[in-house]
Design an enzyme around this catalytic site. Structure first.
Site, PDB file in Angstrom:
ATOM      1  N   ASP A  37       0.793  -1.239   0.000  1.00  0.00           N
ATOM      2  CA  ASP A  37       0.000   0.000   0.000  1.00  0.00           C
ATOM      3  C   ASP A  37       0.825   1.288   0.000  1.00  0.00           C
ATOM      4  OD1 ASP A  37      -2.236  -1.521  -0.091  1.00  0.00           O
ATOM      5  OD2 ASP A  37      -3.029  -0.942   1.869  1.00  0.00           O
ATOM      6  N   GLY A 156      -2.217  -2.581   8.163  1.00  0.00           N
ATOM      7  CA  GLY A 156      -1.842  -3.312   6.956  1.00  0.00           C
ATOM      8  C   GLY A 156      -0.730  -4.318   7.162  1.00  0.00           C
TER       9      GLY A 156
END
Length: 214
Positions: A37, A156
């Site tokens: 990400d 994440g």
């Protein structure tokens, strides 16, 4: 490994214990580097040009080069754009709506952008395994180790690490190659990670391996 015994009265003061993870070592023919990400939109939440972000990106670039020399595949996870309630689900109540629809928001940071041979997989949630083919790709290439770097350590990175070992994949978090916003409360991230998977650094992860042998 057996669960250690303890006095319930001392549960908040348990000593550190050695685990079988102490024997985990990165092996180039088993590993994949996941860059998680690292798109323009989430990084806009960080201080522009801030030293921690710059250093993290520098270290990720170095890891990419090392992985190329060791023939370790590089996979990027990237949000697909602003998601509706059907895709985002109850995460909408906890975090946000994901990445905006702006093309620029979805661009992976230039300094560590994908190069020839790299793979980019679209993600829908914090774990890079959820609703993606990451696990299948790794299984097809007979790889069961995941080197984790990128954005959003507390959500994440750690959820992907947790998801990995529930799939019999050994995760390794590179602590100086991750970046997150203050809301992620990074002070909580590394203690949790160190209790659940190996945490290493850019200098240490390939220490002792000989580039010439690959």
């Amino acid at each position: 490994m057996a669960i250690p015994t303890f006095d319930p009265d001392d549960i908040l003061a348990l000593p550190d214990a050695a685990t079988d993870m102490d024997d985990w070592l990165v092996e180039p023919d088993r590993a994949v580097l996941l860059i998680h990400d690292l798109q323009s939109h989430p990084l806009d939440a960080l201080t522009k040009g801030g030293a921690p972000l710059v250093q993290s990106l520098t270290n990720i670039g170095r890891l990419k080069r090392d992985c190329a020399r060791f023939r370790i595949p590089v996979i990027y996870s990237a949000r697909t754009g602003r998601q509706g309630s059907a895709e985002w689900g109850i995460q909408e109540d906890v975090r946000n709506h994901g990445t905006p629809e702006s093309p620029q928001a979805k661009v992976i940071v230039d300094s560590i952008a994908p190069t020839a041979g790299d793979i980019v997989i679209p993600t829908w949630t914090h774990s890079a395994f959820a609703r993606t083919d990451l696990a299948d790709r790794m299984a097809r290439s007979c790889r069961d180790q995941l080197i984790l770097v990128g954005f959003c350590p507390r959500t994440g990175i750690t959820t992907t690490a947790c998801d990995a070992w529930m799939r019999n994949i050994e995760p390794f978090i590179v602590s100086d190659a991750i970046a997150g916003d203050p809301a992620d409360n990074d002070a909580m991230t590394l203690p949790w990670a160190e209790a659940n998977c190996p945490v290493t650094t850019t200098d240490e992860i390939f220490a002792g391996l000989d580039f010439e042998g690959w």
